[in-house]
Write a protein that holds these residues in place. Structure first.
Motif, PDB file in Angstrom:
ATOM      1  N   LEU A   1       0.833  -1.206   0.000  1.00  0.00           N
ATOM      2  CA  LEU A   1       0.000   0.000   0.000  1.00  0.00           C
ATOM      3  C   LEU A   1       0.866   1.254   0.000  1.00  0.00           C
ATOM      4  CD1 LEU A   1      -2.783  -1.044   2.548  1.00  0.00           C
ATOM      5  CD2 LEU A   1      -3.036  -0.751   0.069  1.00  0.00           C
ATOM      6  N   ALA A   2       1.973   1.220   0.743  1.00  0.00           N
ATOM      7  CA  ALA A   2       2.851   2.385   0.827  1.00  0.00           C
ATOM      8  C   ALA A   2       3.428   2.757  -0.529  1.00  0.00           C
ATOM      9  CB  ALA A   2       3.990   2.111   1.820  1.00  0.00           C
ATOM     10  N   VAL A   3       3.968   1.781  -1.258  1.00  0.00           N
ATOM     11  CA  VAL A   3       4.598   2.086  -2.543  1.00  0.00           C
ATOM     12  C   VAL A   3       3.554   2.451  -3.598  1.00  0.00           C
ATOM     13  CG1 VAL A   3       4.701  -0.295  -3.425  1.00  0.00           C
ATOM     14  CG2 VAL A   3       6.438   1.351  -4.122  1.00  0.00           C
ATOM     15  N   VAL A   4       2.372   1.831  -3.517  1.00  0.00           N
ATOM     16  CA  VAL A   4       1.306   2.174  -4.460  1.00  0.00           C
ATOM     17  C   VAL A   4       0.822   3.605  -4.227  1.00  0.00           C
ATOM     18  CG1 VAL A   4      -1.108   1.698  -5.067  1.00  0.00           C
ATOM     19  CG2 VAL A   4       0.526  -0.181  -4.901  1.00  0.00           C
ATOM     20  N   VAL A   5       0.652   3.988  -2.971  1.00  0.00           N
ATOM     21  CA  VAL A   5       0.210   5.359  -2.664  1.00  0.00           C
ATOM     22  C   VAL A   5       1.265   6.365  -3.099  1.00  0.00           C
ATOM     23  CG1 VAL A   5      -0.313   6.974  -0.794  1.00  0.00           C
ATOM     24  CG2 VAL A   5      -1.342   4.699  -0.794  1.00  0.00           C
ATOM     25  N   TYR A   6       2.533   6.065  -2.834  1.00  0.00           N
ATOM     26  CA  TYR A   6       3.584   7.021  -3.185  1.00  0.00           C
ATOM     27  C   TYR A   6       3.676   7.213  -4.700  1.00  0.00           C
ATOM     28  CZ  TYR A   6       7.945   9.550  -3.376  1.00  0.00           C
ATOM     29  OH  TYR A   6       8.886  10.519  -3.622  1.00  0.00           O
ATOM     30  N   TYR A   7       3.576   6.128  -5.449  1.00  0.00           N
ATOM     31  CA  TYR A   7       3.711   6.206  -6.907  1.00  0.00           C
ATOM     32  C   TYR A   7       2.357   6.182  -7.612  1.00  0.00           C
ATOM     33  CZ  TYR A   7       8.765   5.686  -6.661  1.00  0.00           C
ATOM     34  OH  TYR A   7      10.095   5.898  -6.417  1.00  0.00           O
ATOM     35  N   ARG A   8       1.312   6.639  -6.934  1.00  0.00           N
ATOM     36  CA  ARG A   8      -0.034   6.580  -7.507  1.00  0.00           C
ATOM     37  C   ARG A   8      -0.135   7.341  -8.819  1.00  0.00           C
ATOM     38  NH1 ARG A   8       0.364   9.918  -3.299  1.00  0.00           N
ATOM     39  NH2 ARG A   8      -0.528  12.018  -3.354  1.00  0.00           N
ATOM     40  N   ARG A   9       0.517   8.505  -8.929  1.00  0.00           N
ATOM     41  CA  ARG A   9       0.448   9.276 -10.178  1.00  0.00           C
ATOM     42  C   ARG A   9       1.161   8.526 -11.305  1.00  0.00           C
ATOM     43  NH1 ARG A   9       1.282  13.266  -6.226  1.00  0.00           N
ATOM     44  NH2 ARG A   9      -0.462  14.738  -6.032  1.00  0.00           N
ATOM     45  N   ASP A  10       2.305   7.960 -11.009  1.00  0.00           N
ATOM     46  CA  ASP A  10       3.023   7.170 -12.012  1.00  0.00           C
ATOM     47  C   ASP A  10       2.189   5.975 -12.452  1.00  0.00           C
ATOM     48  OD1 ASP A  10       5.029   8.572 -10.225  1.00  0.00           O
ATOM     49  OD2 ASP A  10       6.387   7.835 -11.784  1.00  0.00           O
TER      50      ASP A  10
ATOM     51  N   GLY B   1      24.746   2.455 -15.200  1.00  0.00           N
ATOM     52  CA  GLY B   1      24.907   3.877 -15.499  1.00  0.00           C
ATOM     53  C   GLY B   1      23.703   4.749 -15.207  1.00  0.00           C
ATOM     54  N   PHE B   2      22.673   4.211 -14.532  1.00  0.00           N
ATOM     55  CA  PHE B   2      21.487   5.011 -14.241  1.00  0.00           C
ATOM     56  C   PHE B   2      21.730   5.946 -13.054  1.00  0.00           C
ATOM     57  CE2 PHE B   2      19.724   1.530 -16.671  1.00  0.00           C
ATOM     58  CZ  PHE B   2      18.800   2.174 -17.474  1.00  0.00           C
ATOM     59  N   ARG B   3      21.037   7.072 -13.069  1.00  0.00           N
ATOM     60  CA  ARG B   3      21.107   7.996 -11.945  1.00  0.00           C
ATOM     61  C   ARG B   3      20.487   7.355 -10.707  1.00  0.00           C
ATOM     62  NH1 ARG B   3      19.626  11.612 -16.295  1.00  0.00           N
ATOM     63  NH2 ARG B   3      17.422  11.236 -15.796  1.00  0.00           N
ATOM     64  N   ARG B   4      20.904   7.823  -9.528  1.00  0.00           N
ATOM     65  CA  ARG B   4      20.412   7.222  -8.283  1.00  0.00           C
ATOM     66  C   ARG B   4      18.892   7.259  -8.189  1.00  0.00           C
ATOM     67  NH1 ARG B   4      24.827  10.635  -4.887  1.00  0.00           N
ATOM     68  NH2 ARG B   4      26.563   9.136  -4.926  1.00  0.00           N
ATOM     69  N   GLU B   5      18.303   8.423  -8.469  1.00  0.00           N
ATOM     70  CA  GLU B   5      16.858   8.553  -8.324  1.00  0.00           C
ATOM     71  C   GLU B   5      16.120   7.654  -9.313  1.00  0.00           C
ATOM     72  OE1 GLU B   5      13.331  11.946  -8.352  1.00  0.00           O
ATOM     73  OE2 GLU B   5      15.440  12.561  -8.397  1.00  0.00           O
ATOM     74  N   ASP B   6      16.620   7.559 -10.537  1.00  0.00           N
ATOM     75  CA  ASP B   6      15.992   6.699 -11.538  1.00  0.00           C
ATOM     76  C   ASP B   6      16.153   5.228 -11.175  1.00  0.00           C
ATOM     77  OD1 ASP B   6      15.175   8.424 -14.132  1.00  0.00           O
ATOM     78  OD2 ASP B   6      16.916   9.311 -13.170  1.00  0.00           O
ATOM     79  N   ALA B   7      17.321   4.875 -10.631  1.00  0.00           N
ATOM     80  CA  ALA B   7      17.542   3.491 -10.197  1.00  0.00           C
ATOM     81  C   ALA B   7      16.561   3.124  -9.092  1.00  0.00           C
ATOM     82  CB  ALA B   7      18.981   3.328  -9.709  1.00  0.00           C
ATOM     83  N   ALA B   8      16.382   4.034  -8.120  1.00  0.00           N
ATOM     84  CA  ALA B   8      15.460   3.767  -7.017  1.00  0.00           C
ATOM     85  C   ALA B   8      14.020   3.720  -7.505  1.00  0.00           C
ATOM     86  CB  ALA B   8      15.621   4.830  -5.940  1.00  0.00           C
ATOM     87  N   ARG B   9      13.649   4.634  -8.408  1.00  0.00           N
ATOM     88  CA  ARG B   9      12.273   4.653  -8.923  1.00  0.00           C
ATOM     89  C   ARG B   9      11.927   3.355  -9.632  1.00  0.00           C
ATOM     90  NH1 ARG B   9      10.258   6.786 -14.115  1.00  0.00           N
ATOM     91  NH2 ARG B   9       8.004   7.167 -13.957  1.00  0.00           N
ATOM     92  N   PHE B  10      12.812   2.893 -10.512  1.00  0.00           N
ATOM     93  CA  PHE B  10      12.533   1.651 -11.230  1.00  0.00           C
ATOM     94  C   PHE B  10      12.501   0.469 -10.260  1.00  0.00           C
ATOM     95  CE2 PHE B  10      13.492  -1.930 -14.119  1.00  0.00           C
ATOM     96  CZ  PHE B  10      12.475  -1.732 -15.039  1.00  0.00           C
ATOM     97  N   SER B  11      13.396   0.474  -9.276  1.00  0.00           N
ATOM     98  CA  SER B  11      13.418  -0.585  -8.274  1.00  0.00           C
ATOM     99  C   SER B  11      12.102  -0.641  -7.507  1.00  0.00           C
ATOM    100  CB  SER B  11      14.578  -0.357  -7.298  1.00  0.00           C
ATOM    101  OG  SER B  11      14.490  -1.237  -6.190  1.00  0.00           O
ATOM    102  N   PHE B  12      11.591   0.523  -7.106  1.00  0.00           N
ATOM    103  CA  PHE B  12      10.356   0.553  -6.318  1.00  0.00           C
ATOM    104  C   PHE B  12       9.143   0.173  -7.175  1.00  0.00           C
ATOM    105  CE2 PHE B  12      12.287   3.852  -3.204  1.00  0.00           C
ATOM    106  CZ  PHE B  12      13.089   2.858  -2.671  1.00  0.00           C
ATOM    107  N   LEU B  13       9.123   0.600  -8.437  1.00  0.00           N
ATOM    108  CA  LEU B  13       8.029   0.180  -9.315  1.00  0.00           C
ATOM    109  C   LEU B  13       8.073  -1.334  -9.542  1.00  0.00           C
ATOM    110  CD1 LEU B  13       8.046   3.049 -11.998  1.00  0.00           C
ATOM    111  CD2 LEU B  13       6.303   2.634 -10.242  1.00  0.00           C
ATOM    112  N   MET B  14       9.277  -1.889  -9.670  1.00  0.00           N
ATOM    113  CA  MET B  14       9.429  -3.337  -9.803  1.00  0.00           C
ATOM    114  C   MET B  14       8.928  -4.081  -8.577  1.00  0.00           C
ATOM    115  SD  MET B  14      13.262  -3.649 -11.373  1.00  0.00           S
ATOM    116  CE  MET B  14      13.385  -5.390 -11.003  1.00  0.00           C
ATOM    117  N   SER B  15       8.991  -3.430  -7.430  1.00  0.00           N
ATOM    118  CA  SER B  15       8.605  -4.110  -6.190  1.00  0.00           C
ATOM    119  C   SER B  15       7.112  -4.400  -6.133  1.00  0.00           C
ATOM    120  CB  SER B  15       9.000  -3.255  -4.975  1.00  0.00           C
ATOM    121  OG  SER B  15       8.119  -2.145  -4.810  1.00  0.00           O
ATOM    122  N   ILE B  16       6.308  -3.623  -6.856  1.00  0.00           N
ATOM    123  CA  ILE B  16       4.850  -3.759  -6.743  1.00  0.00           C
ATOM    124  C   ILE B  16       4.371  -5.144  -7.177  1.00  0.00           C
ATOM    125  CG2 ILE B  16       2.634  -2.867  -7.549  1.00  0.00           C
ATOM    126  CD1 ILE B  16       3.956  -0.079  -7.606  1.00  0.00           C
TER     127      ILE B  16
END
Length: 271
Positions: free
Chosen positions: A53-62, A178-193
């Protein structure tokens, strides 16, 4: 397990699910140090639901944009950025699913010892820092192709080994590519769903077939505490990521690994 233990375990799960420090390494400590009972299947489902629920709420717009863009792309038979990202997340999920089915018995019977968790905590902490230091950190998710998504997905499959950290190993792989930190974390968190959802559904199936009574108060505490803490963890992790980098997490993992080795070799172990 009493209410205090439920809150502490949910707090640990919420803090460690998305930080690159390994939730499994932390969840063995209360049992090893204080003799707490296993949290049980029902509580495991509850804390997974909270972090989902936490990751879905945080990335709800995405997620809304990805859903809308994907439906539009399918309807018009055209590729757009949202459909492309959705497909890449789905593609990156496949290796972990396959590894989970193929290596389930090996992982549960051979790799769940405290010694394995201690070793992987240290080893993958060092690799995380090296990827951060040596990676170019220039790419965004818009440059990601099938090959990169598969490599990150194969790294996620390694997270089935306790102590590795799902977020840690996927961020490590993305940084190394070679990905930026924020992009690496964003893709990682979206993958977690899909991964957390799939794991939660499998555990829920096992729970439905179980005859063990359910303590609903502990489940509600587990969902609420793990969800709120996980959401706040994502917020502050992403805000601080570019400032602090991965060095603090490597140092923390080295210290945690040292504690685990001490617990093991002092005679208190889950092995």
């Amino acid at each position: 397990m009493d209410a205090f233990q439920a809150v502490i375990l949910a707090l640990i799960q919420g803090l460690t699910e998305f930080l690159p420090i390994s939730s499994s390494a932390h969840l063995i400590l209360p049992s090893a140090l204080f003799g707490w009972p296993d949290q049980g299947l029902a509580f495991d489902v509850a804390v997974h639901l909270g972090t989902l629920l936490a990751v879905v709420v945080y990335y709800r717009r995405d997620l809304l944009a990805m859903t809308g863009g994907s439906l539009k792309g399918i309807r018009t038979s055209t590729m757009n950025s949202e459909l492309r990202l959705t497909l890449l997340v789905g593609l990156a999920t496949i290796p972990a699913v396959a590894a989970g089915f193929l290596a389930k018995d090996l992982i549960e019977n051979e790799l769940r010892s405290a010694t394995v968790i201690a070793v992987t905590t240290v080893l993958f902490g060092v690799l995380l820092w090296l990827a951060d230091v040596l990676g170019a950190r220039r790419r965004g998710t818009e440059t990601m192709g099938v090959g990169s998504a598969l490599l990150i997905g194969m790294a996620q499959a390694l997270a089935l080994i306790p102590g590795t950290s799902r977020s840690g190993i996927t961020i490590t792989a993305a940084l190394a590519l070679g990905f930026r930190r924020e992009d690496a974390a964003r893709f990682s968190f979206l993958m977690s769903i899909p991964v957390i959802l799939g794991a939660g559904l499998l555990k829920a199936k096992d729970l439905a077939e179980s005859t063990v009574p359910v303590d609903w108060l502990h489940l509600i505490l587990g969902v609420a505490v793990s969800g709120v803490v996980a959401y706040l963890t994502i917020v502050f992790f992403l805000r601080l990521l570019d400032r602090i980098g991965m060095l603090p997490f490597m140092i923390y993992r080295l210290l945690l690994g040292g504690v685990l080795f001490y617990v093991i070799y002092s005679g208190t172990t889950l092995s």
